[in-house]
Structure formats: C-alpha cells, structure tokens
Design an enzyme around this catalytic site. Sequence first.
Site, PDB file in Angstrom:
ATOM      1  N   GLU A 141      22.461  29.348  30.059  1.00  0.00           N
ATOM      2  CA  GLU A 141      23.305  29.607  28.836  1.00  0.00           C
ATOM      3  C   GLU A 141      24.495  30.728  29.859  1.00  0.00           C
ATOM      4  OE1 GLU A 141      25.547  31.737  27.010  1.00  0.00           O
ATOM      5  OE2 GLU A 141      23.724  33.343  26.409  1.00  0.00           O
ATOM      6  N   LEU A 142      25.614  30.414  29.730  1.00  0.00           N
ATOM      7  CA  LEU A 142      27.069  30.889  30.537  1.00  0.00           C
ATOM      8  C   LEU A 142      27.799  31.116  30.229  1.00  0.00           C
ATOM      9  CD1 LEU A 142      26.109  28.053  33.671  1.00  0.00           C
ATOM     10  CD2 LEU A 142      25.006  29.806  33.246  1.00  0.00           C
ATOM     11  N   TRP A 156      23.099  41.885  31.760  1.00  0.00           N
ATOM     12  CA  TRP A 156      22.219  43.325  30.992  1.00  0.00           C
ATOM     13  C   TRP A 156      23.694  43.357  29.363  1.00  0.00           C
ATOM     14  CZ3 TRP A 156      27.692  43.634  30.349  1.00  0.00           C
ATOM     15  CH2 TRP A 156      28.678  42.851  31.340  1.00  0.00           C
ATOM     16  N   ASN A 157      23.965  42.465  29.132  1.00  0.00           N
ATOM     17  CA  ASN A 157      24.803  42.911  28.486  1.00  0.00           C
ATOM     18  C   ASN A 157      23.953  42.702  26.865  1.00  0.00           C
ATOM     19  OD1 ASN A 157      24.587  39.813  27.935  1.00  0.00           O
ATOM     20  ND2 ASN A 157      26.852  39.992  27.444  1.00  0.00           N
ATOM     21  N   GLY A 163      24.165  34.222  31.936  1.00  0.00           N
ATOM     22  CA  GLY A 163      24.866  35.173  33.286  1.00  0.00           C
ATOM     23  C   GLY A 163      26.038  34.095  33.184  1.00  0.00           C
ATOM     24  N   SER A 164      26.697  34.735  34.585  1.00  0.00           N
ATOM     25  CA  SER A 164      28.073  33.535  35.072  1.00  0.00           C
ATOM     26  C   SER A 164      27.800  32.399  35.031  1.00  0.00           C
ATOM     27  CB  SER A 164      28.525  34.650  36.075  1.00  0.00           C
ATOM     28  OG  SER A 164      28.049  34.147  36.739  1.00  0.00           O
ATOM     29  N   GLU A 185      37.239  33.294  32.024  1.00  0.00           N
ATOM     30  CA  GLU A 185      36.970  34.337  30.891  1.00  0.00           C
ATOM     31  C   GLU A 185      37.130  35.884  31.151  1.00  0.00           C
ATOM     32  OE1 GLU A 185      32.889  34.480  31.222  1.00  0.00           O
ATOM     33  OE2 GLU A 185      32.072  35.136  29.261  1.00  0.00           O
ATOM     34  N   HIS A 228      15.210  40.996  35.525  1.00  0.00           N
ATOM     35  CA  HIS A 228      16.215  40.950  34.558  1.00  0.00           C
ATOM     36  C   HIS A 228      17.456  41.904  35.160  1.00  0.00           C
ATOM     37  CE1 HIS A 228      18.362  42.291  30.784  1.00  0.00           C
ATOM     38  NE2 HIS A 228      16.796  42.497  30.579  1.00  0.00           N
ATOM     39  N   ALA A 229      18.792  41.926  35.111  1.00  0.00           N
ATOM     40  CA  ALA A 229      19.817  41.935  35.710  1.00  0.00           C
ATOM     41  C   ALA A 229      19.880  43.697  36.744  1.00  0.00           C
ATOM     42  CB  ALA A 229      21.364  42.179  35.557  1.00  0.00           C
ATOM     43  N   CYS A 285      29.310  36.331  25.326  1.00  0.00           N
ATOM     44  CA  CYS A 285      29.940  34.524  25.583  1.00  0.00           C
ATOM     45  C   CYS A 285      29.933  34.139  24.933  1.00  0.00           C
ATOM     46  CB  CYS A 285      28.234  34.309  26.291  1.00  0.00           C
ATOM     47  SG  CYS A 285      26.777  34.611  25.553  1.00  0.00           S
TER      48      CYS A 285
HETATM   49  P1  NDP Z   1      25.617  37.758  36.856  1.00  0.00           P
HETATM   50  O1  NDP Z   1      25.829  36.266  36.069  1.00  0.00           O
HETATM   51  O2  NDP Z   1      25.596  37.954  38.024  1.00  0.00           O
HETATM   52  O3  NDP Z   1      24.050  38.117  35.980  1.00  0.00           O
HETATM   53  C1  NDP Z   1      22.964  37.930  35.537  1.00  0.00           C
HETATM   54  C2  NDP Z   1      22.360  37.408  36.227  1.00  0.00           C
HETATM   55  O4  NDP Z   1      22.068  36.623  37.000  1.00  0.00           O
HETATM   56  C3  NDP Z   1      21.027  38.783  36.823  1.00  0.00           C
HETATM   57  O5  NDP Z   1      20.174  39.140  36.506  1.00  0.00           O
HETATM   58  C4  NDP Z   1      21.911  38.831  38.008  1.00  0.00           C
HETATM   59  O6  NDP Z   1      21.207  40.174  38.954  1.00  0.00           O
HETATM   60  C5  NDP Z   1      21.416  37.576  38.522  1.00  0.00           C
HETATM   61  N1  NDP Z   1      21.897  36.466  39.377  1.00  0.00           N
HETATM   62  C6  NDP Z   1      23.415  36.965  39.954  1.00  0.00           C
HETATM   63  N2  NDP Z   1      24.304  36.070  40.279  1.00  0.00           N
HETATM   64  C7  NDP Z   1      22.852  35.405  41.120  1.00  0.00           C
HETATM   65  C8  NDP Z   1      22.600  34.113  41.645  1.00  0.00           C
HETATM   66  N3  NDP Z   1      23.663  34.042  42.795  1.00  0.00           N
HETATM   67  N4  NDP Z   1      21.433  33.476  41.401  1.00  0.00           N
HETATM   68  C9  NDP Z   1      20.515  34.025  41.062  1.00  0.00           C
HETATM   69  N5  NDP Z   1      19.858  35.056  39.388  1.00  0.00           N
HETATM   70  C10 NDP Z   1      21.624  35.474  39.950  1.00  0.00           C
HETATM   71  O7  NDP Z   1      26.912  37.898  35.505  1.00  0.00           O
HETATM   72  P2  NDP Z   1      27.628  39.367  36.215  1.00  0.00           P
HETATM   73  O8  NDP Z   1      26.809  40.982  35.447  1.00  0.00           O
HETATM   74  O9  NDP Z   1      28.324  39.853  37.734  1.00  0.00           O
HETATM   75  O10 NDP Z   1      28.766  39.099  34.746  1.00  0.00           O
HETATM   76  C11 NDP Z   1      29.220  38.728  35.819  1.00  0.00           C
HETATM   77  C12 NDP Z   1      30.190  37.704  34.706  1.00  0.00           C
HETATM   78  O11 NDP Z   1      29.015  36.723  34.080  1.00  0.00           O
HETATM   79  C13 NDP Z   1      30.897  37.939  33.368  1.00  0.00           C
HETATM   80  O12 NDP Z   1      32.680  38.467  33.341  1.00  0.00           O
HETATM   81  C14 NDP Z   1      30.634  37.400  32.115  1.00  0.00           C
HETATM   82  O13 NDP Z   1      31.428  36.135  32.905  1.00  0.00           O
HETATM   83  C15 NDP Z   1      29.112  36.647  33.028  1.00  0.00           C
HETATM   84  N6  NDP Z   1      28.101  36.567  32.334  1.00  0.00           N
HETATM   85  C16 NDP Z   1      27.869  36.188  31.129  1.00  0.00           C
HETATM   86  C17 NDP Z   1      26.248  36.125  29.803  1.00  0.00           C
HETATM   87  C18 NDP Z   1      26.416  35.880  28.899  1.00  0.00           C
HETATM   88  O14 NDP Z   1      25.992  36.451  27.872  1.00  0.00           O
HETATM   89  N7  NDP Z   1      26.714  33.841  29.418  1.00  0.00           N
HETATM   90  C19 NDP Z   1      26.384  37.465  30.402  1.00  0.00           C
HETATM   91  C20 NDP Z   1      26.232  38.318  31.327  1.00  0.00           C
HETATM   92  C21 NDP Z   1      27.439  38.258  32.958  1.00  0.00           C
HETATM   93  P3  NDP Z   1      21.624  40.525  38.889  1.00  0.00           P
HETATM   94  O15 NDP Z   1      21.621  41.631  38.495  1.00  0.00           O
HETATM   95  O16 NDP Z   1      20.472  41.398  40.104  1.00  0.00           O
HETATM   96  O17 NDP Z   1      23.365  40.520  40.703  1.00  0.00           O
END
Ligand code: NDP
Length: 454
Positions: free
Chosen positions: A228-229, A130-131, A206-207, A359, A155-156, A262
């Site tokens: 890309e974490l 979502w960021n 994502g995370s 982080e 998407h998120a 990130c």
């Molecule tokens: P998430 O990693 O949970 O979300 C990113 C995407 O991954 C969303 O579409 C989410 O879906 C999906 N997702 C979450 N868990 C799973 C899983 N187990 N299997 C498959 N897909 C999954 O990020 P958060 O929104 O929870 O943010 C938390 C942390 O993530 C932040 O503190 C930061 O560290 C990191 N982050 C890093 C980003 C970057 O740009 N690299 C961007 C965003 C977050 P859904 O929304 O439906 O849960």
Amino acid sequence: MAIATTEPTTGTTLRTFTALTPGELEARLRLAEETFRTYRHTPLADRKRWLARAAELLEAEAATFGRTMTQEMGKPFEAAKAEAQKCAQACRYYVEHGEAYLRDEPIDTGKDRSYVRYEPLGPVLAIMPWNFPFWQVVRFAAPALIAGNVGLLKHAHNVPQCALALEDLFLRAGFPKGAFQNLFIETREIEGVISDRRVKAVTLTGSEGAGRAVGAQAGKALKKVVLELGGSDPFIVMPSAKLDEAVETAVKARLINNGQSCIAAKRFIVHDAIYPEFERRFVERMARVKVGDPMDPQTEVGPLATEGIRQGLHAQVEKSLAAGAKAPVGGKLPPGAGYYYPPTVLTDVPDESPAAREELFGPVAVLFRAKDVEHALALANDTPYGLGASVWTKEEAEAQRFIEGIETGMVFINAMVASDPRLPFGGVKHSGHGREMALHGLREFLNAKTVRVS
Ligand code: NDP
C-alpha cells in the site's frame, strides 16, 4: 536511522531505543513460529473475545494513545484520539464478520463434495509507516489475528512508543504472547526477516521506494506481499457540483493528517466554467487554516512528522516555482522551531515539475483546469499513481464515465476518499497491489485450500 521519539513541534529527541540484538530477533521469530502452531487452532470464540477486548481498550484509552501519536508524529490530538476509536471499529468489524468470512465455501461439482477452506499462513511481517501509527497497524492486525495468523511489526523508526503501545495492547487484550510482537530492527535487517523460513508473508504501507525494495525481497523469497504505497489522488470538480461543499471538503481532504495521507486529495482538477470561483474560495480558505500546536483543539494543521519530510516537500515546491508555477498562498518555510509547513496552493504548474508528477506529502495543493470530462479524466490518469479519486458532479452519466475511466483502486463520488473497515482499500499502478480491510483484506493472508472429496 535512530529508533527514537523526536517531537515534531520542537525537534527535541525525547527517548531513544536500541535495536534488537541478533539473538533477541531470533527469539522473537522462534516465538512467532511456536505461537502460530497453537494459536491457529484456538477457538474462534477466544480470538473474537480478545479482539473485542482490544476494541474496548482502544476506546477507553484513546486519549493516552492519542497523546503518544501526537507527541511522536505531530497530528492534531483530536484526530489522534479519533484514530484510536477508528481502530476499535475495525476490531469490532472483524469480531462481527470474521466467522462468516472464514467459513468453508461450498462449490457445486456434481456428486463430489467440493469446497474452499480458508487457512492462516503463519507469521506475517508488517512494515508500517508513521502517518497513521495506530490505524495502519490495526487494519493489518485485526483481520490477521482473527484469521489465526500471528503478526510481527516493524514500525517506522520515529514512532517507537506507538509500536510498544500496540504490542502491549494486544497482550493486555488477552492474545497469547507471541501473537503480535514488535521488532525494533534497522531497515537493512528487514530482508533477513522476509527471507526467514518462519515468516510466511509481508505487508508494507509506505513510499514507492520502500515498496520496490520490499516487493523485490519478497519476490526473491517467493512470499506473498501486499503493498500500500503512495498516491497523488485527483479531486475533480465539475460545474454541477455543490461548490460550497466541494471547496470545504477539498480543504479537508488535502489537509487531513497535516497533509500526510496516502489518500489525501493532492491534485485538484476543476472544470473551466467554475475554475476561477473555485480557486478564489479554495485559496481564501487555505489561507485561513490555523497551523500550530497539535495539542491545541483549535489547531487544524500541526507540524510535519520529520525534518526530512519537510525539507523534501519544500524542495518539491521550490523546484515547481522555479519551473514557473505560482503560489497564491504559502510556499515559504516559517521561522522558528518545529517542522511546520504552511498550507500552500500551487497553480499554473508546468507539466514536468514535481508538483505535476510527484506525490506531495504535506499541506500543498495543486490546481489544474479541465476543458471537459475527457480532459479531466486524462489529467486525473496522467500520474504513475492509482490509489483513490474523488469526483464532484450531480450528473449521473458524468459520474458513471468517471467511475469507469479513472485508473485507481477506489473512487468516491461527491465525497472525499476515506478508509472504512467495511470497504476494500488499496491501489493500482505505482500505488501498490493487494487490498486491506473488508473481506478482501482478510483473504490476502489466507491459503484458499481447494478440497474435493469423491
Ligand atoms: P518510508 O516508506 O520510508 O517508511 C515506511 C516504512 O517502511 C517504515 O517502517 C520504514 O522504516 C520502512 N522502510 C523504508 N525504507 C525501506 C526499505 N528500503 N526496505 C524496507 N522497509 C523500508 O516512508 P517515509 O517515512 O520515508 O515517507 C516518505 C514518503 O513515503 C512520503 O513522502 C510518502 O510518499 C510515502 N508514504 C506513504 C504512506 C502511505 O500511507 N501510503 C505512509 C508514509 C509514507 P524506517 O522508518 O525505519 O525507515
């Protein structure tokens, strides 16, 4: 988690969306496969025209797209509009360079004719955060679509209207129905999509936790994956740096996107000789930052995207303070509605505290003191992450030592880390693997087919 638009400024849920039924999901996967069969053979000129049209729409409707982003995840409206415009740049970059990047590559093997031919893989699943709700998607979609792949977007859960707007954007730009589809699905359904025979590859931003889950699922299904974490990027300031510029950029690099990027600078490693002056100026500037309504053009920092992110960040700060860290500014949850968090600076952080090891995804900066270049490097590399690094020095030999010694996917000298369609983007260590953007990003989802004709 509910697929819903919840305003971060008030915590009010404005709209909810229902997840696809199994039948609807099946229909979308089938359409992706069918579309790929013909889409991969469409003339490149058509794909270029549609991507160029997408760029025009992104620019013309930047304010509308920006409002949706701000409403769903709280970034300042000006930054949201700029994000839509940057997406247009990425589309144009691949309109301009896609053809050259996709051309056969001859290889001299003597009298035989040998070359590498680049072919699309098929439907690619993109799990996105979502960021940067437009940018993260477009930087995957633009190279994928120009290359003849088709996209499936998961998407998120908190940016559903951005997801719908993107699907609609590519349709209106002229891409065939099925070239880019949105999937409203729950996290537990993702594994089924990854293992589906029609899906050929996966990309996730994502995370770290999501990265491990998706990486494992893709591995089990033997599918290509780009991850890309997170990052805990160092921002290193040496005595020869221009201090004014370094401080101003440090504040910007920490607070970009309300601190939720990130590649935001998160750990500020400052040489002993200038540390007191840097800390004084940095704290003073962070204390003056205007936090408020993201639609107000004066606002520098809006709310965090979700209450979960805010609670998680605050818990990290409180644990670090309890362990002995100091907070010369910020660190307290503000009263009132919305997911606001004050710009915060932490100093004297103990080694094992969350502020030193994890982080921090919000407007919290952590300051460290370094004795010399080698100490600064050791501190910079003392993290599980390895995304980007920003180094401030005017001494060439020193800069070179950092360029070689830093364990990251990207290093910027005398500038903040920023994504650019012309430059490969990605990390090492727990920040993931694979690259986005530029030639490297386009090639991630292609079959480099070796051809030798005797
Ligand atoms: P998430 O990693 O949970 O979300 C990113 C995407 O991954 C969303 O579409 C989410 O879906 C999906 N997702 C979450 N868990 C799973 C899983 N187990 N299997 C498959 N897909 C999954 O990020 P958060 O929104 O929870 O943010 C938390 C942390 O993530 C932040 O503190 C930061 O560290 C990191 N982050 C890093 C980003 C970057 O740009 N690299 C961007 C965003 C977050 P859904 O929304 O439906 O849960």
